[in-house]
Design an enzyme around this catalytic site. Sequence first.
Site, PDB file in Angstrom:
ATOM      1  CB  THR A 278      -0.926   0.042   1.220  1.00 34.90           C
ATOM      2  OG1 THR A 278      -1.621   1.289   1.237  1.00 34.90           O
ATOM      3  CG2 THR A 278      -0.167  -0.142   2.533  1.00 34.90           C
TER       4      THR A 278
ATOM      5  CD  GLU B 211      -2.781  -0.921   5.618  1.00 31.61           C
ATOM      6  OE1 GLU B 211      -1.888  -0.073   5.547  1.00 31.61           O
ATOM      7  OE2 GLU B 211      -3.891  -0.797   5.048  1.00 31.61           O
TER       8      GLU B 211
ATOM      9  CD1 TRP C 124      -4.716   4.218  -0.026  1.00 29.61           C
ATOM     10  CD2 TRP C 124      -5.248   6.254   0.708  1.00 29.61           C
ATOM     11  NE1 TRP C 124      -5.681   4.079   0.926  1.00 29.61           N
ATOM     12  CE2 TRP C 124      -6.026   5.309   1.398  1.00 29.61           C
ATOM     13  CE3 TRP C 124      -5.406   7.605   1.009  1.00 29.61           C
ATOM     14  CZ2 TRP C 124      -6.941   5.668   2.376  1.00 29.61           C
ATOM     15  CZ3 TRP C 124      -6.323   7.962   1.974  1.00 29.61           C
ATOM     16  CH2 TRP C 124      -7.075   7.002   2.642  1.00 29.61           C
TER      17      TRP C 124
END
Length: 537
Positions: free
Chosen positions: A179, A323, A439
């Site tokens: 991520t 996560e 993101w």
Amino acid sequence: MDRPLRIIDLLLYAAEAFPSSGVVSARPGGITARATYPKVAARVAQLAGALQRAGVEVGDRVATFAFNSARHLELYYAISGMGAVCHTINPRLSDDQLIFIINHAQDRMIFCDPELWPRINALLPHLNTRPQVVVMTDAAGMAPMAGEVLCYEDIIATEPQTIDWPTLPERTASGLCYTSGTTGAPKGALYTHRSTVLHALYLSSSLPDSLKERRRVLPAVPLFHVNAWGLPYTAPLTGASLVMPGSSLDGPSLFALMDQEEVTSAWGVPTVWMGLLDEIDRMGRLPKGFNDLVVGGSAAAPSMINRFEDMGVNVCHAWGMTEMSPIGSQGNLTAHYDHAPLSEQRAQKAKQGRRMFGVDFKIVSDEGVRLPHDGKAVGNLYVRGNSVISAYYNNAPATTDAIDAEGWFFTGDIAKVDPDGYLTLVDRAKDLIKSGGEWISSIDLENAALSHADVAQCAVIAVKDDKWGERPLLVVVPVGDAPDPAVLIEHLAGSFARWQLPDSVVFMERLPLTATGKISKLTLRAELDPAMKRAAR
């Protein structure tokens, strides 16, 4: 009995219990390939045999660099089934990020789509290890390839269609996703057979109307984006068929595929569905059979929810994180809202939903006090559960920052939970920007901008965008005269993917500061609100 949970058993069960269900793959030129779950299981056995012949061992990382297809799904099961780790890589990341991720994971092999082969080929000289590359095509599709690459169909062709799958401890690592949703280098979330199977069970019980036999599910969310929200595992478990769209996620392509295959449920980020809505308006109807939409990755606008709901499509707003494997909540309404006014029902659907079984929430103040779930108290959101990571892969400092003393994971979100259990995200603790479900780190962009000689100070903030949800805006205090905005943005291009770059630059004489001397982005957003329209590219 105490039998270990194994990912391969999800597919083996589907092959036995739902032999008529399976996978449809869209390919270039409007061609679709079809395979039932028994056929998929046979090819997965062949692929596992090919991996063993290539020397892949338990614990080795095998990467995928590909879009949604049956071959990609086969890799999910073959890699984990033999005890290796399926490492899905996001092709949308920059070269620097890809090099870091592959080197950090120490991938032994990389499987890539033919159209992505040039990208991988350019990265190979920069990798610490030289992974074997396999192109996911047949012999006819190998013509343009150069170098020491293998052909997917060739390596599995002579392998047997059955295999004695090993009985692995259920905490054997099975999947790895990185991520970039936090500052600094990407962080790895490592999943196990246990966490993945439990997540599939939790999800199947949370969305029973979307996932069951005779349902046809289209994952517009990529397989490289947190395992397509668990669909590769949950769909076979429940007997639902998967309709894979490949790389074509524009509105007309999705409408045509959904209409042809009579897709009942579609999953993906809001940006994709805005394109589909435009095509629905152009066609004057919904795709045949379509009645269920799962939206996540970023907040779904109430206007979008209303448009789909008004056409008879149930919208479920889901939330989660890499996560968390990733889904943590889903927004289908309970019976409590059956007779509520339509405005109240729609307002609830705009929230992030109720926690999935196996996931716990807690809201904590900045002082560490646990806050009530009364729909009013706002605080830091923490989660825990069997499908939530307990650590980042080979990254102790990041783990220390993320896990509190009681073992809860800090999401980085500011949130509240109402008495009915519905989660609402209010803000993000570290000013991350979420664009099209992906993101973007404001701090990483700021650090790169500060390396330009003409930038004295800068800040990156999120601005609303009708298509992408949010986009980054770069605010700069120049050293002297304001430089060309295009030059500044091009300066960032060497370290970021194009979609991560700011769309606009605003110049200011000073940036507002807090009492402790930090840049106040809260004040900055308020000051710049009228200036957004004057932003220059």
